[in-house]
Design a protein around this motif. Structure first.
Motif, PDB file in Angstrom:
ATOM      1  N   ASP A  34       0.787  -1.225   0.000  1.00 18.38           N
ATOM      2  CA  ASP A  34       0.000   0.000   0.000  1.00 18.38           C
ATOM      3  C   ASP A  34       0.822   1.280   0.000  1.00 18.38           C
ATOM      4  N   ARG A  35       2.102   1.214   0.389  1.00 21.02           N
ATOM      5  CA  ARG A  35       2.945   2.409   0.384  1.00 21.02           C
ATOM      6  C   ARG A  35       3.573   2.658  -0.989  1.00 21.02           C
ATOM      7  N   HIS A  36       3.433   1.698  -1.890  1.00 20.47           N
ATOM      8  CA  HIS A  36       3.950   1.829  -3.246  1.00 20.47           C
ATOM      9  C   HIS A  36       2.784   2.053  -4.217  1.00 20.47           C
ATOM     10  N   TYR A  37       3.097   2.629  -5.370  1.00 20.38           N
ATOM     11  CA  TYR A  37       2.054   2.946  -6.347  1.00 20.38           C
ATOM     12  C   TYR A  37       2.491   2.508  -7.749  1.00 20.38           C
ATOM     13  N   LEU A  49       6.226   3.606  -8.476  1.00 23.15           N
ATOM     14  CA  LEU A  49       6.658   4.556  -7.458  1.00 23.15           C
ATOM     15  C   LEU A  49       6.841   3.808  -6.145  1.00 23.15           C
ATOM     16  N   LEU A  50       8.067   3.832  -5.615  1.00 23.36           N
ATOM     17  CA  LEU A  50       8.407   3.065  -4.419  1.00 23.36           C
ATOM     18  C   LEU A  50       8.710   3.990  -3.252  1.00 23.36           C
ATOM     19  N   SER A  51       8.155   3.641  -2.088  1.00 27.33           N
ATOM     20  CA  SER A  51       8.367   4.412  -0.870  1.00 27.33           C
ATOM     21  C   SER A  51       9.427   3.731  -0.016  1.00 27.33           C
ATOM     22  N   ALA A  52      10.443   4.500   0.392  1.00 24.30           N
ATOM     23  CA  ALA A  52      11.520   3.966   1.228  1.00 24.30           C
ATOM     24  C   ALA A  52      11.370   4.438   2.664  1.00 24.30           C
ATOM     25  N   ALA A  64      17.876   4.226 -22.623  1.00 27.53           N
ATOM     26  CA  ALA A  64      16.994   4.394 -23.778  1.00 27.53           C
ATOM     27  C   ALA A  64      15.559   4.009 -23.449  1.00 27.53           C
ATOM     28  N   ALA A  65      15.373   3.068 -22.517  1.00 28.90           N
ATOM     29  CA  ALA A  65      14.027   2.568 -22.245  1.00 28.90           C
ATOM     30  C   ALA A  65      13.557   2.775 -20.812  1.00 28.90           C
ATOM     31  N   VAL A  66      14.455   3.134 -19.902  1.00 24.77           N
ATOM     32  CA  VAL A  66      14.100   3.239 -18.483  1.00 24.77           C
ATOM     33  C   VAL A  66      14.702   4.504 -17.889  1.00 24.77           C
ATOM     34  N   GLU A  67      13.910   5.145 -17.052  1.00 31.49           N
ATOM     35  CA  GLU A  67      14.390   6.303 -16.302  1.00 31.49           C
ATOM     36  C   GLU A  67      14.086   6.087 -14.825  1.00 31.49           C
ATOM     37  N   VAL A  68      15.079   6.359 -13.966  1.00 30.39           N
ATOM     38  CA  VAL A  68      14.912   6.181 -12.516  1.00 30.39           C
ATOM     39  C   VAL A  68      15.359   7.454 -11.811  1.00 30.39           C
ATOM     40  N   ARG A  69      14.500   7.933 -10.913  1.00 33.99           N
ATOM     41  CA  ARG A  69      14.861   9.077 -10.076  1.00 33.99           C
ATOM     42  C   ARG A  69      14.571   8.711  -8.624  1.00 33.99           C
ATOM     43  N   THR A  87       7.500  11.747  -1.118  1.00 33.22           N
ATOM     44  CA  THR A  87       8.866  11.506  -1.571  1.00 33.22           C
ATOM     45  C   THR A  87       8.993  10.036  -1.946  1.00 33.22           C
ATOM     46  N   LEU A  88       9.243   9.788  -3.229  1.00 35.45           N
ATOM     47  CA  LEU A  88       9.233   8.419  -3.749  1.00 35.45           C
ATOM     48  C   LEU A  88      10.358   8.244  -4.758  1.00 35.45           C
TER      49      LEU A  88
END
Length: 333
Positions: A34-37, A49-52, A64-69, A87-88
């Motif tokens: 539930d803390r992730h979306y 979207l992952l919650s830490a 080229a195919a994936v972006e992570v922030r 903040t995710l």
């Protein structure tokens, strides 16, 4: 518990940002996490979207195919609920290819089970790196033919223990063979012509003296209404009993094998009945091959061997020679 992110995504429309709005994601909470979306970013790209439990600075990753922030403020609209900011860590598939987008969604299901419901940022970063490595492999050259990979996956699916087969697949124990575990060596050859003739290396026909070498031969015939490669992968994953690490190993090995041909491969379909009815097991020592010691001046020797007159091996006899083959081979029919 299996998480069906694909179904969640189908319920989400592409966000439309109004003038002056900084809305970035429209999402749904993930059942059991539930803390992730999961949803789409403002460009419509599938996004996890992952919650830490903690925060720290990590450089973004752009392929080229994936972006992570990592650990960024995300403005999210939760479908049927509220708009909020959290903040995710945002992982988005930027590829326009729908097949690759679908595979991204598929891999994210495994990623969720690896990080769990309450991960640290370090745990998220480790898991994300595996996803990034996987997608880097998907942009590289193929290492196996699509027909050859279908044969290997079909053998895993047919094995008495698919989990053992995945562990043994492309093992560092002996990478000359498709499957290696303890004293067992298993090679898979698939033919698209219904001719039981296959290409071998000299080394494949000479397994280590303290091992039992086995060949599984089958026909892989394309069929518009048959079993797709991706369906076969999903079937194997269900056989792995929820072991997320094994599922990710399966996905990583497939990505390395297919490289940039993955999109075409996942949509290909094969006749499952032909593959199953044609499957035969042979001792590697019984197939026509170049035998004996090679002159030291020769290396990388390969040849094509016709098995049409070779008598298949007895499963019982092979298992008596190596009990590890009992898990790798299909159950007795």
């Amino acid at each position: 518990m299996r998480v069906d992110l694909s179904s969640l995504l189908q319920e989400i429309d592409t966000p439309v940002s109004e003038q002056g709005s900084d809305l970035r994601y429209i999402v749904k909470s993930i059942p059991g996490f539930d803390r992730h979306y999961f949803g789409r970013n403002s460009a419509g790209a599938p996004s996890l979207l992952l919650s830490a439990n903690d925060r720290s600075h990590k450089s973004p990753i752009r392929l080229a195919a994936v972006e992570v922030r990592f650990s960024i403020p995300c403005n999210i609209a939760i479908v049927g609920d509220k708009t909020t900011s959290e903040t995710l860590t945002a992982i988005s598939c930027t590829a326009s290819d729908r097949t690759l987008q679908g595979y991204f969604v598929h891999v994210c299901e495994t990623l969720l089970h690896i990080v769990g419901a309450y991960p640290s940022l370090a745990q998220i970063a480790d898991a994300v790196q595996r996803l990034v490595d996987l997608f880097q492999k998907l942009s590289g050259p193929p290492r196996r033919t699509i027909v050859g990979l279908f044969g290997e996956l079909f053998v895993i699916n047919s094995a008495k223990s698919p989990a053992v087969a995945v562990r043994a697949w492309r093992s560092t124990t002996d990478d000359r063979f498709d499957f290696s575990i303890a004293d067992a060596r298993l090679e898979v050859k698939a033919s698209s012509t219904r001719q039981r003739a296959h290409d071998f290396s000299f080394e494949q026909c000479h397994p280590p003296t303290d091992s039992v070498g086995v060949l599984v031969s089958l026909f892989a015939e394309a069929s518009g209404g048959g079993l797709s490669m991706l369906d076969l992968v999903e079937r194997i994953e269900r056989q792995l009993g929820g072991d997320a690490d094994l599922q990710l190993k399966l996905q990583e090995t497939i990505a390395e094998a297919l490289g940039r041909t993955a999109s075409a491969a996942f949509s290909m379909r094969f006749d499952e009945d032909v593959a199953r009815s044609s499957l035969q097991i042979y001792e590697l020592g019984s197939i026509p091959a170049i035998r004996g010691r090679l002159p030291s001046e020769l290396s990388q020797v390969r040849f094509r061997s016709d098995l049409s007159r070779v008598v298949p091996a007895s499963r019982r006899n092979l298992v008596n020679e190596s009990t590890h083959l009992d898990d790798l081979l299909p159950p007795r029919r």
